[in-house]
Design a protein around this motif. Structure first.
Motif, PDB file in Angstrom:
ATOM      1  N   ALA A  21       0.800  -1.576   0.221  1.00  0.00           N
ATOM      2  CA  ALA A  21      -0.170   0.333   0.105  1.00  0.00           C
ATOM      3  C   ALA A  21       0.768   1.239   0.703  1.00  0.00           C
ATOM      4  O   ALA A  21       2.029   0.997   1.097  1.00  0.00           O
ATOM      5  N   VAL A  22       0.640   2.116  -0.681  1.00  0.00           N
ATOM      6  CA  VAL A  22       1.359   3.293  -0.580  1.00  0.00           C
ATOM      7  C   VAL A  22       0.460   4.838  -0.117  1.00  0.00           C
ATOM      8  O   VAL A  22      -0.810   5.002  -0.674  1.00  0.00           O
ATOM      9  N   ALA A  23       0.690   5.204   0.457  1.00  0.00           N
ATOM     10  CA  ALA A  23       0.109   7.002   0.694  1.00  0.00           C
ATOM     11  C   ALA A  23       1.028   8.221   0.082  1.00  0.00           C
ATOM     12  O   ALA A  23       2.237   8.691  -0.248  1.00  0.00           O
ATOM     13  N   TRP A  24       0.290   8.958  -0.910  1.00  0.00           N
ATOM     14  CA  TRP A  24       1.382   9.947  -1.392  1.00  0.00           C
ATOM     15  C   TRP A  24       0.639  11.303  -0.147  1.00  0.00           C
ATOM     16  O   TRP A  24      -0.233  11.319   0.662  1.00  0.00           O
ATOM     17  N   LEU A  25       2.097  11.481   0.183  1.00  0.00           N
ATOM     18  CA  LEU A  25       2.718  13.017   0.818  1.00  0.00           C
ATOM     19  C   LEU A  25       2.687  14.115   0.061  1.00  0.00           C
ATOM     20  O   LEU A  25       3.244  13.650  -1.111  1.00  0.00           O
ATOM     21  N   ASP A  26       2.441  15.014   1.107  1.00  0.00           N
ATOM     22  CA  ASP A  26       1.881  16.919  -0.435  1.00  0.00           C
ATOM     23  C   ASP A  26       4.592  16.963  -0.412  1.00  0.00           C
ATOM     24  O   ASP A  26       4.592  16.276   0.812  1.00  0.00           O
TER      25      ASP A  26
END
Length: 106
Positions: A21-26
């Motif tokens: 799973a991947v989460a994009w951070l600013d």
């Protein structure tokens, strides 16, 4: 921050990608979560911060032991706007490039 899941994938020729799973951070930073399964340790969560390098040619990845470490690293990266300072040592940002697109995916 929303997580995007990816199933395990086996490409023709034997290359295998584990489920993650991947989460994009600013600012171009990513959190990558996967499971490491071994006979000795069982199942262990692996959380990795992936951030761009100040040189603009690659990324640096750091395996995180805890949320406290993540917060410390994000604080350290604040002066460079979320980018790791570049150094010329081997296996720096030049060792982490964009993953090739799996065959048949668009």
């Amino acid at each position: 921050m929303a997580w995007q899941g990816y199933p395990a994938l086996r490409e023709p020729g034997g290359r295998q990608w584990e489920a993650s799973a991947v989460a994009w951070l600013d600012g171009g930073l990513w959190l990558h979560h996967s499971l490491c399964i071994t006979e000795r340790e069982g199942t262990v969560d692996v959380l990795t911060l992936i951030a761009p390098c100040t040189c603009g040619r690659g990324y640096v990845d750091i395996t995180l032991d805890s949320e406290h470490i993540l917060m410390d690293i994000l604080g350290d990266l604040r002066p460079t706007h979320g980018r790791f300072p570049h150094c010329e040592e081997p296996l720096d940002c030049g060792s982490v490039h964009a993953a090739p697109r799996p065959t048949g995916w668009r």
